[in-house]
Design a protein around this motif. Sequence first.
Motif, PDB file in Angstrom:
ATOM      1  N   ALA A 228       0.826  -1.278   0.045  1.00  0.00           N
ATOM      2  CA  ALA A 228      -0.012  -0.057   0.167  1.00  0.00           C
ATOM      3  C   ALA A 228       0.965   1.455   0.023  1.00  0.00           C
ATOM      4  CB  ALA A 228      -0.876   0.095   1.313  1.00  0.00           C
ATOM      5  N   ALA A 229       1.930   1.214   0.793  1.00  0.00           N
ATOM      6  CA  ALA A 229       2.808   2.445   0.872  1.00  0.00           C
ATOM      7  C   ALA A 229       3.620   2.686  -0.500  1.00  0.00           C
ATOM      8  CB  ALA A 229       4.157   2.156   1.957  1.00  0.00           C
ATOM      9  N   ARG A 230       3.745   1.562  -1.369  1.00  0.00           N
ATOM     10  CA  ARG A 230       4.511   1.887  -2.803  1.00  0.00           C
ATOM     11  C   ARG A 230       3.455   2.450  -3.541  1.00  0.00           C
ATOM     12  NH1 ARG A 230       6.872  -3.633  -1.695  1.00  0.00           N
ATOM     13  NH2 ARG A 230       9.006  -3.321  -1.019  1.00  0.00           N
TER      14      ARG A 230
END
Length: 95
Positions: free
Chosen positions: A49-51
């Motif tokens: 999700a962070a990427r």
Amino acid sequence: GILKPAFAVDGEPDFESGEPLDGFEYLRRVRWEANQIPKVKVAKIDLSAARKEQTPYMPEIPDIPKCSPDLCASKEWEDSFITYFSETRLGILGT
């Protein structure tokens, strides 16, 4: 483990007496202060999700445009410049 004390120090620190007068009192105070700090927690992060939200580290840089052939130095100019530079250098250095 890594948090195991290296020196055995008994008792509570005496903050009323001013600065610590020996190493044992200093260690008592350091350990007391360390006990006031909460233990470190490790967060579990969903990297997928962070990427998706992460911006690119480096911006897209366009290629450098090619120089127009009529702006490039000619072979004759390069040869004359190198000759002039070499003669000037020899005149300055004397060798």
